[in-house]
Enzyme design. Structure first.
Site, PDB file in Angstrom:
ATOM      1  N   GLY A   1       0.869  -1.229  -0.196  1.00 29.81           N
ATOM      2  CA  GLY A   1       0.014  -0.011  -0.051  1.00 29.81           C
ATOM      3  C   GLY A   1       0.596   1.456  -0.063  1.00 29.81           C
TER       4      GLY A   1
ATOM      5  CG  ASP B   1      -4.825  -5.123  -9.451  1.00 32.57           C
ATOM      6  OD1 ASP B   1      -5.481  -5.097  -8.108  1.00 32.57           O
ATOM      7  OD2 ASP B   1      -5.295  -4.679 -10.351  1.00 32.57           O
ATOM      8  CB  VAL B   2      -5.228  -6.557  -3.667  1.00 34.28           C
ATOM      9  CG1 VAL B   2      -4.005  -6.386  -2.885  1.00 34.28           C
ATOM     10  CG2 VAL B   2      -6.061  -5.248  -3.551  1.00 34.28           C
TER      11      VAL B   2
ATOM     12  CE  LYS C   1     -10.896   1.718   5.171  1.00 36.18           C
ATOM     13  NZ  LYS C   1      -9.678   1.093   4.687  1.00 36.18           N
TER      14      LYS C   1
ATOM     15  CB  ALA D   1     -14.836   3.192  -3.254  1.00 37.53           C
TER      16      ALA D   1
ATOM     17  CE1 TYR E   1     -13.595   6.812   3.876  1.00 38.30           C
ATOM     18  CE2 TYR E   1     -14.888   5.098   5.348  1.00 38.30           C
ATOM     19  CZ  TYR E   1     -13.887   5.610   4.723  1.00 38.30           C
ATOM     20  OH  TYR E   1     -12.612   4.791   4.753  1.00 38.30           O
TER      21      TYR E   1
ATOM     22  CB  ILE F   1      -1.007   5.507   5.982  1.00 40.14           C
ATOM     23  CG1 ILE F   1      -1.955   6.741   6.237  1.00 40.14           C
ATOM     24  CG2 ILE F   1      -1.255   4.551   7.453  1.00 40.14           C
ATOM     25  CD1 ILE F   1      -3.329   6.422   6.744  1.00 40.14           C
TER      26      ILE F   1
ATOM     27  CB  THR G   1      -2.613   9.919   1.935  1.00 37.81           C
ATOM     28  OG1 THR G   1      -4.171   9.593   1.950  1.00 37.81           O
ATOM     29  CG2 THR G   1      -2.359   9.757   3.392  1.00 37.81           C
ATOM     30  CG  LEU G   2      -1.033  10.110  -3.558  1.00 37.35           C
ATOM     31  CD1 LEU G   2      -0.644   8.944  -4.381  1.00 37.35           C
ATOM     32  CD2 LEU G   2      -1.329  11.245  -4.494  1.00 37.35           C
TER      33      LEU G   2
HETATM   34  P1  NAD Z   1      -2.613   6.174  -0.172  1.00 40.50           P
HETATM   35  O1  NAD Z   1      -3.266   6.484  -1.560  1.00 40.50           O
HETATM   36  O2  NAD Z   1      -1.285   6.500  -0.132  1.00 40.50           O
HETATM   37  O3  NAD Z   1      -2.744   4.284  -0.135  1.00 40.50           O
HETATM   38  C1  NAD Z   1      -3.765   3.624  -0.781  1.00 40.50           C
HETATM   39  C2  NAD Z   1      -2.940   2.386  -1.376  1.00 40.50           C
HETATM   40  O4  NAD Z   1      -3.977   1.484  -1.748  1.00 40.50           O
HETATM   41  C3  NAD Z   1      -2.252   2.942  -2.508  1.00 40.50           C
HETATM   42  O5  NAD Z   1      -0.927   2.333  -2.333  1.00 40.50           O
HETATM   43  C4  NAD Z   1      -2.776   2.001  -3.733  1.00 40.50           C
HETATM   44  O6  NAD Z   1      -1.804   1.781  -4.626  1.00 40.50           O
HETATM   45  C5  NAD Z   1      -3.423   0.991  -2.942  1.00 40.50           C
HETATM   46  N1  NAD Z   1      -4.408   0.177  -3.903  1.00 40.50           N
HETATM   47  C6  NAD Z   1      -5.649   0.781  -4.459  1.00 40.50           C
HETATM   48  N2  NAD Z   1      -6.197  -0.279  -4.900  1.00 40.50           N
HETATM   49  C7  NAD Z   1      -5.265  -1.291  -5.092  1.00 40.50           C
HETATM   50  C8  NAD Z   1      -5.102  -2.295  -5.876  1.00 40.50           C
HETATM   51  N3  NAD Z   1      -6.404  -2.929  -6.522  1.00 40.50           N
HETATM   52  N4  NAD Z   1      -4.400  -3.389  -5.622  1.00 40.50           N
HETATM   53  C9  NAD Z   1      -3.083  -3.016  -5.019  1.00 40.50           C
HETATM   54  N5  NAD Z   1      -3.117  -1.818  -4.227  1.00 40.50           N
HETATM   55  C10 NAD Z   1      -4.130  -0.871  -4.291  1.00 40.50           C
HETATM   56  O7  NAD Z   1      -3.669   6.596   0.965  1.00 40.50           O
HETATM   57  P2  NAD Z   1      -3.343   6.274   2.319  1.00 40.50           P
HETATM   58  O8  NAD Z   1      -4.401   7.520   2.992  1.00 40.50           O
HETATM   59  O9  NAD Z   1      -2.188   5.981   2.918  1.00 40.50           O
HETATM   60  O10 NAD Z   1      -4.421   4.931   2.484  1.00 40.50           O
HETATM   61  C11 NAD Z   1      -3.936   3.610   3.025  1.00 40.50           C
HETATM   62  C12 NAD Z   1      -5.207   3.063   4.134  1.00 40.50           C
HETATM   63  O11 NAD Z   1      -5.473   3.897   5.091  1.00 40.50           O
HETATM   64  C13 NAD Z   1      -6.561   2.844   3.562  1.00 40.50           C
HETATM   65  O12 NAD Z   1      -7.044   1.637   3.770  1.00 40.50           O
HETATM   66  C14 NAD Z   1      -7.261   3.945   4.058  1.00 40.50           C
HETATM   67  O13 NAD Z   1      -8.855   3.719   3.906  1.00 40.50           O
HETATM   68  C15 NAD Z   1      -6.562   4.024   5.360  1.00 40.50           C
HETATM   69  N6  NAD Z   1      -6.999   5.295   6.088  1.00 40.50           N
HETATM   70  C16 NAD Z   1      -6.727   6.736   5.308  1.00 40.50           C
HETATM   71  C17 NAD Z   1      -7.011   7.603   6.330  1.00 40.50           C
HETATM   72  C18 NAD Z   1      -6.696   9.087   5.633  1.00 40.50           C
HETATM   73  O14 NAD Z   1      -7.319  10.081   6.059  1.00 40.50           O
HETATM   74  N7  NAD Z   1      -5.817   9.219   4.613  1.00 40.50           N
HETATM   75  C19 NAD Z   1      -7.540   7.598   7.419  1.00 40.50           C
HETATM   76  C20 NAD Z   1      -7.860   6.236   8.075  1.00 40.50           C
HETATM   77  C21 NAD Z   1      -7.650   5.156   7.278  1.00 40.50           C
HETATM   78  O1  0WE Z   2     -10.454   5.416   3.311  1.00 42.75           O
HETATM   79  C1  0WE Z   2     -10.282   6.599   2.987  1.00 42.75           C
HETATM   80  C2  0WE Z   2     -10.325   6.904   1.554  1.00 42.75           C
HETATM   81  C3  0WE Z   2     -10.334   5.651   0.554  1.00 42.75           C
HETATM   82  C4  0WE Z   2     -10.380   5.986  -0.783  1.00 42.75           C
HETATM   83  C5  0WE Z   2     -10.178   6.962  -1.335  1.00 42.75           C
HETATM   84  C6  0WE Z   2     -10.346   7.122  -2.899  1.00 42.75           C
HETATM   85  C7  0WE Z   2      -9.928   8.526  -3.640  1.00 42.75           C
HETATM   86  C8  0WE Z   2      -9.623   8.161  -4.897  1.00 42.75           C
HETATM   87  C9  0WE Z   2     -11.271   4.973  -1.563  1.00 42.75           C
HETATM   88  N1  0WE Z   2     -11.311   5.080  -2.763  1.00 42.75           N
HETATM   89  C10 0WE Z   2     -11.051   6.203  -3.535  1.00 42.75           C
HETATM   90  N2  0WE Z   2     -11.056   6.506  -4.829  1.00 42.75           N
HETATM   91  C11 0WE Z   2     -10.581   7.205  -5.710  1.00 42.75           C
HETATM   92  O2  0WE Z   2     -10.800   7.457  -6.709  1.00 42.75           O
HETATM   93  N3  0WE Z   2     -10.054   7.544   3.921  1.00 42.75           N
HETATM   94  C12 0WE Z   2     -10.072   7.305   5.231  1.00 42.75           C
HETATM   95  C13 0WE Z   2      -9.734   9.109   3.501  1.00 42.75           C
HETATM   96  C14 0WE Z   2     -10.911   9.708   3.371  1.00 42.75           C
HETATM   97  O3  0WE Z   2     -11.794   9.712   2.602  1.00 42.75           O
HETATM   98  C15 0WE Z   2     -12.923  10.343   2.720  1.00 42.75           C
HETATM   99  C16 0WE Z   2     -12.941  10.886   3.937  1.00 42.75           C
HETATM  100  C17 0WE Z   2     -11.624  10.414   4.408  1.00 42.75           C
HETATM  101  C18 0WE Z   2     -11.106  10.508   5.914  1.00 42.75           C
HETATM  102  C19 0WE Z   2     -14.062  10.607   2.034  1.00 42.75           C
HETATM  103  C20 0WE Z   2     -15.002  11.550   2.205  1.00 42.75           C
HETATM  104  C21 0WE Z   2     -15.000  11.727   3.643  1.00 42.75           C
HETATM  105  C22 0WE Z   2     -14.029  11.778   4.318  1.00 42.75           C
END
Ligand code: NAD
Ligand code: 0WE
Length: 311
Positions: A66, A117-118, A216, A148, A209, A73, A247-248
């Site tokens: 990831g 790719d998961v 989740k 999503a 969300y 993260i 993050t991205l």
């Molecule tokens: P991120 O975009 O850096 O990481 C998301 C990762 O998912 C990326 O590395 C992407 O390549 C990978 N991914 C998506 N689809 C995939 C697939 N089909 N195969 C393999 N990899 C795939 O963003 P992040 O915020 O670091 O997200 C990591 C985790 O943390 C997620 O589960 C997210 O829900 C969770 N999270 C994020 C936040 C936030 O606010 N950023 C808060 C709580 C939890």
């Molecule tokens: O889990 C997440 C985000 C996960 C995520 C993000 C994307 C953006 C790009 C899943 N799918 C996609 N698809 C894309 O095309 N978070 C915890 C971060 C997050 O996302 C939100 C939040 C928070 C926090 C969306 C709405 C409201 C709050």
């Protein structure tokens, strides 16, 4: 852009060309070398380790799934785990991300990066085959993956949710964690840990969300079912529910910046959590210090979810 102001890529991009990458990269590595812990079994008296205690993950082999950028993260987790003495292998989702992930892997003493790719069982099995050629066992797997379709993450829940959006969100964000355990369990060592990342939307209805909330919730149920089964063979399974971080995966979510501010103001520690905060908690959960913890959802959110009102 998100990547340009990050520590690592900042260093790499400073001189503006890819051919200039190696020099600042080496500088970065030498900084890290001073914080590197001794390998497992090595006495803590070498020139780099004099006076330092062994890291809590010394001798542990960890698979990190990831990392997409230096804001991920998973990158905060990888850095904390490296600092604590772990040996790391990374996966990357696409070829486009591969080069960047390899540079980040090298900065944490690892040169093994595997495509994954998961969404594909074959890809998961192929990744483990390649991993097994290098490692005879794995001590921890970090799953930091969610997805999503973008149109699912805006507007009212019932208007935006679709059968296909629901399926994809659950497949990539929840099933993939079980799939990683299902296909990787023969490699797991007898005191190993699996870790995934969740969000408060699993247990509260949070605007926009949307379908990621049910996904989740499913992921957190996965943690409990996997913990119940794998405990017998010495594997613990936990999640960290992190507060919002830019993050991205948060890029392009409308109103994310103001949400960060609102959350910081309403959080007991009066700030947003960082990938370092999450990384440190992840290192603990995957270490033997957490030997009594499994099936748990650990909130690393500065206490936001604990308060009902803030002043
Ligand atoms: P991120 O975009 O850096 O990481 C998301 C990762 O998912 C990326 O590395 C992407 O390549 C990978 N991914 C998506 N689809 C995939 C697939 N089909 N195969 C393999 N990899 C795939 O963003 P992040 O915020 O670091 O997200 C990591 C985790 O943390 C997620 O589960 C997210 O829900 C969770 N999270 C994020 C936040 C936030 O606010 N950023 C808060 C709580 C939890
Ligand atoms: O889990 C997440 C985000 C996960 C995520 C993000 C994307 C953006 C790009 C899943 N799918 C996609 N698809 C894309 O095309 N978070 C915890 C971060 C997050 O996302 C939100 C939040 C928070 C926090 C969306 C709405 C409201 C709050």
């Amino acid at each position: 852009s998100l990547e340009n102001d990050s520590n690592l890529t900042g260093l790499l991009l400073q001189q503006g060309s890819t051919s200039a990458c190696l020099k600042p990269m080496r500088a970065h590595l030498s900084i890290l070398a001073h914080t590197r812990r001794a390998p497992y079994n090595a006495p803590c008296c070498g020139p780099l380790t004099l006076g330092l205690p062994m890291g809590i993950l010394a001798g542990k082999r960890v698979l990190i799934v990831g990392v997409a950028s230096a804001r991920s993260i998973a990158w905060g987790i990888a850095q904390a785990m490296f600092r604590e003495g772990a040996e790391l292998t990374y996966t990357y989702q696409t070829e486009r991300l591969g080069e960047r992930v390899l540079e980040m892997a090298e900065a944490t003493g690892s040169s093994l990066c595997l495509p994954l790719d998961v969404a594909e069982d074959q890809a998961i099995m192929g990744m483990y085959e390649a991993l097994a050629a290098q490692w005879n066992s794995v001590d921890a797997i970090v799953h930091s993956v969610a997805f999503a379709p973008r149109d699912q993450l805006a507007g009212n829940y019932l208007e935006s949710v679709t059968r296909e959006g629901f399926r994809i969100a659950h497949d990539i964000s929840s099933y993939s964690f079980a799939a990683l355990a299902k296909h990787g369990r023969q490699l797991l060592s007898p005191s190993s840990a699996l870790l995934t990342l969740s969000y408060l939307g699993a247990v509260r209805a949070i605007p926009n969300y949307n379908v990621m909330g049910p996904a989740k919730a499913s992921l957190e149920a996965n943690v409990r079912f996997m913990a119940a089964e794998l405990g017998a063979t010495g594997t613990r399974v936990n999640a960290i529910s992190a507060g919002p971080i830019k993050t991205l995966a948060a890029a392009g979510i409308s109103g994310f910046r103001s949400m960060l501010q609102t959350v910081a103001n309403a959080t007991p520690i009066r700030r947003n959590v960082t990938i370092e905060d999450v990384g440190n908690a992840a290192a603990f959960l995957c270490s033997d210090l957490a030997a009594g913890i499994t099936g748990e959802i650990l909130y690393v959110d500065g206490g936001y979810s604990r308060v009902g009102m803030s002043c």
